[in-house]
Design an enzyme around this catalytic site. Structure first.
Site, mmCIF file in Angstrom:
data_model
loop_
_atom_site.group_PDB
_atom_site.id
_atom_site.type_symbol
_atom_site.label_atom_id
_atom_site.label_comp_id
_atom_site.label_asym_id
_atom_site.label_seq_id
_atom_site.Cartn_x
_atom_site.Cartn_y
_atom_site.Cartn_z
ATOM 1 C CG ASP A 37 -2.313 0.840 0.980
ATOM 2 O OD1 ASP A 37 -2.054 1.893 0.299
ATOM 3 O OD2 ASP A 37 -3.128 0.785 1.667
HETATM 4 C C1 BGC Z 1 -4.981 3.287 -0.001
HETATM 5 C C2 BGC Z 1 -4.939 2.374 -1.305
HETATM 6 C C3 BGC Z 1 -4.781 3.254 -2.435
HETATM 7 C C4 BGC Z 1 -3.271 3.941 -2.259
HETATM 8 C C5 BGC Z 1 -3.121 4.986 -3.554
HETATM 9 C C6 BGC Z 1 -3.833 4.231 0.107
HETATM 10 O O1 BGC Z 1 -3.787 5.262 0.865
HETATM 11 O O2 BGC Z 1 -4.958 2.803 1.203
HETATM 12 O O3 BGC Z 1 -6.107 1.897 -1.073
HETATM 13 O O4 BGC Z 1 -4.780 2.282 -3.432
HETATM 14 O O5 BGC Z 1 -3.598 4.684 -1.180
HETATM 15 O O6 BGC Z 1 -3.851 5.913 -3.600
#
Ligand code: BGC
Length: 754
Positions: free
Chosen positions: A229
């Protein structure tokens, strides 16, 4: 060229460079070898492609596109074909925008209704979540775009999501929190998976070898690459060793340098770097092959078609929760719309999934020409005037036959990044509904929410239509459902509790300092409410329609199988009402008698069918070992305990229409590690125990029954009582009762333990 050949040509620096991003949304290319960069973008309920300033919380701009209903809505359609088509449409949009990977879907379990990100997740039931996610992933990847299901795993709250530690026992982990991932991986073969920020049992997921390698790859057969993530990467060497491949976002040389250094100093095996690079490159080559076929850029025509599909998904997902003969609204009725959400609906969640919609339909516009008038009723931004707005609504209600009140959770209530503190609607909305529903008029409530809300007014309103966060087509879909141009067919993908404290995670959510202990174990959602006979507002799988379905003639091809066989159950569904409609037929399995705690029943099959009035269709389900098994920790695998099961088919978890019994023979032997203090009943559960100890006990019990012992002095039922007591004794106690000697017990145990 394939991945292996490319790796053979790459320097250590080049290999290390592709293990992190080149910027916020791109992977690293290698110019010397003509390897391009690849772009990945959020969704998943649309495409959030940022061409300007990037961010991972949906703050900065992104291209204008179509927003679809969020996962909590889509799951309520219980329609895997629809989810697959949604995936195809999303995949096509990625292709038109030259995006190689879509960051979604999210398939974490809904442990508590207040997790801020529940709108992005499918269900409290792992089977439903896994099936819907698998269909969506298949759809996206059928367009040559990688899906990236997330967030692996046990990221079930937003509070301290980046640092918290989820403590979860092994059975709960597999049966509840990993099943959806397992199912989705086996069915849809995703090209990548995103690991979550949090820790599980003390280890961050991004460096958790057990989860990223032993479970994900060795047990579940995942063959793609793991990406962090955004910002979840920890130690570069530790990550690679654990089975992590790509760290995002990128933009600096830090990660690459650390990997190169670790290899040069002998701390990290270069083969492990090759392994990660190869997994990433495999997907890149797959993408490149698919990119050969060009997609035309988005146009007004694609937007229009996509918008119409978004509306269709919303129409199939909405759940009619109550209907006291008011819906569908009859032509010619004077209808008053009340509520800001009729004009400015809430249709998506906040955070990284936030889509820049080109057009959103609102119910007021969509109802033009239907004799509808409107008052605002409340103001989500300015709550000072709520009593004035409420009075205005009460006055306006005078001339109406039907009042439709559009309410829901404002954006500030539920979002990525934080959790809700309760399940209430804003107080002024509850008050408004309460007042309007006591005017002697027919009142209908239309909800816009990403997760369950309490409904203190439920008994005084005539109907409730839950739209969830329904995407760009929200207003039009609501109007078509209200006037019966479309028949509601969604069913709840999660239980609506009466109050938050009824939820099983209540005492351990979000856990002290954000370190939740999943003490409720496997009993989340309906598994808990049913087992504890707790009253709920609306049960899992519940939803009404304007027609009526009858369930008839359940049958099964075999009433006795081994866990290596399958059985097929069929049932006839008959539309006995006046409207064409769709029914979600749900199959649950109940273990009638099991040594360990199991839910009263669990969803093991569902299908959605459409029937004309008077039409009848047969639906069939095939059940296999997993339909009957639980996760047995002594073998670290699924296990069927031989015995009687009941197969239940119904219209919701609380509305079982027909049942059929089946006996299932388990074929796996549990390991025997019995000692003097093992309970006799435990020993008797094992095949060998039954074989060896069984005859000894039979003799003892026979003796008791024929009056040889003093058990009959205990009066009526005395023998059975003694039998039960003996069964629960440690085996060594047989010596104390003079049934066997200590040596004989030892001999018997060594024979059983083999
Ligand atoms: C989220 C993800 C997301 C990523 C990119 C993170 O804060 O948990 O689900 O894909 O950011 O934006």
């Amino acid at each position: 060229m394939n991945a292996k050949e490319m790796i053979a040509k790459m320097t250590l620096e080049e290999k290390a460079s592709i293990l992190s991003g080149s910027d916020f949304w791109h992977t690293h290319g290698v110019e010397r070898l003509d390897l391009p960069e690849f772009m990945m973008c959020d969704g998943p309920n649309g495409l959030r492609k940022q061409e300007g300033k990037p961010d991972h919380l949906g703050i900065n701009g992104s291209i204008s596109t179509v927003c679809y209903p969020t996962a909590s809505a889509v799951a309520s359609s219980f329609d895997t074909d629809l989810a697959m088509k949604l995936g195809e449409v999303l995949g096509a949009e990625c292709r038109r925008e030259d995006v190689s990977m879509l960051l979604g879907p999210g398939l974490n379990m809904k442990r508590s209704p207040v997790c801020g990100r529940n709108f992005e997740y499918f269900s409290e039931d792992p089977y439903l979540a896994g099936k819907m996610a698998a269909a969506l992933v298949k759809g996206v990847q059928s367009r040559g775009v990688s899906a990236c299901p997330k967030h692996f795993a046990t990221n079930n709250q937003e509070y301290r999501r980046m640092s918290g530690n989820s403590t979860v026992d092994e059975r709960t982990l597999f049966e509840i929190y990993l099943t959806a991932f397992e199912l989705m991986i086996k069915e849809a073969d995703p090209k990548s998976i995103m690991c979550s920020y949090n820790q599980l049992n003390g280890t961050y997921l991004s460096e958790n070898k057990y989860m990223l390698t032993d479970v994900l790859r060795d047990k579940f057969g995942f063959s793609g690459f793991v990406v962090t993530d955004w910002g979840a990467g920890k130690g570069p060497k530790e990550g690679v060793e654990a089975g992590l491949d790509l760290v995002m976002p990128g933009g600096t040389d830090e990660h690459k340098n650390a990997i190169v250094e670790a290899v040069k100093s002998g701390e990290l095996d270069e083969e492990k770097v090759d392994r990660a690079a190869e997994r990433i490159l495999n997907t890149f080559f797959w993408t490149l092959e698919n990119k050969a076929e060009k997609y035309e850029p988005s146009s007004d025509a694609t937007r229009k078609a996509d918008y119409e599909f978004a509306r269709e998904v919303a129409e199939n997902s909405a759940v009619l929760l109550k209907n006291n003969r008011v819906l569908p609204i009859k032509k010619g009725k004077k209808v008053l719309f009340v509520g800001e959400f009729a004009q400015k609906p809430r249709y998506q969640g906040s955070g990284s999934s936030h889509i820049n919609s080109a057009f959103v339909s609102d119910a007021l516009d969509a109802a033009e020409g239907r004799g509808v008038s409107f008052v605002r009723g409340y103001d989500t931004k300015d709550r000072k005037n709520s009593h004035i707005l409420r009075q205005e609504a009460v006055d306006a209600a005078e001339g109406a036959d039907v009042i439709v009140i559009f309410v829901g959770l404002p954006g500030s209530y539920e979002s990525e990044g934080f959790d809700r503190t309760d399940i209430n609607l804003p107080a002024e909305q509850d008050k408004l509904i309460d007042e309007l529903s006591h005017l002697g008029k027919k009142t209908v409530v239309v909800l816009h929410n990403g997760a369950p809300v309490a409904m203190p007014w439920i008994d005084s309103v005539d109907a409730v239509l839950d739209m969830f966060l329904a995407g760009d087509g929200v207003g039009e879909a609501a109007v078509r459902l209200l006037w019966g141009e479309v028949n509601p067919s969604g069913k709840l993908s999660e239980t609506y509790p009466v109050k938050l404290s009824d939820n099983p995670s209540y005492l351990n959510f979000p856990g002290d300092h954000g370190n939740p202990i999943y003490a409720e174990g496997i009993f989340i959602g309906y598994r808990f409410y049913e087992k504890t006979r707790r009253q709920v507002l609306f049960p899992f799988g519940f939803g009404l329609t304007y027609t009526e379905f009858e369930y008839m003639d359940i049958r099964i091809d075999k009433d006795r199988i081994s866990d290596k066989d399958t059985a097929t159950v069929s049932i006839d569904i008959w539309n006995v009402g006046r409207y064409k409609g769709k029914e979600v037929v749900q199959l649950y399995v109940s273990d009638n008698d099991c040594r360990i705690m199991r839910p009263l029943k669990e969803l093991k099959g569902f299908t959605k069918i459409e029937l004309e009035p008077g039409e009848k269709k047969t639906v069939s389900f095939t059940l296999d070992k997993r339909s009957f098994a639980y996760y047995e920790t002594s073998i670290h695998d699924y296990y069927v305990e031989s015995g009687d099961f009941t197969i239940m088919i119904g219209a919701s978890s609380a509305d079982i229409r027909q049942t059929v019994p089946i006996y299932v023979e388990g074929t796996t032997d549990l390991p025997c590690h019995f000692d003097n203090f093992s309970a006799i009943s435990d020993i008797m559960e094992s095949r060998k125990g039954k074989e060896i100890l069984g005859p000894v006990l039979d003799k003892v019990f026979e003796g008791m029954r024929s009056g040889e012992s003093d058990a009959d002095q205990l009066g009526e039922g005395g023998t059975e009582m003694m039998e039960k007591m003996i069964m629960e004794m440690p085996i060594i106690n047989l010596s104390g009762f003079g049934i066997m000697t200590v040596e004989e017990v030892a001999g018997l145990l060594s024979e059983i333990n083999g």
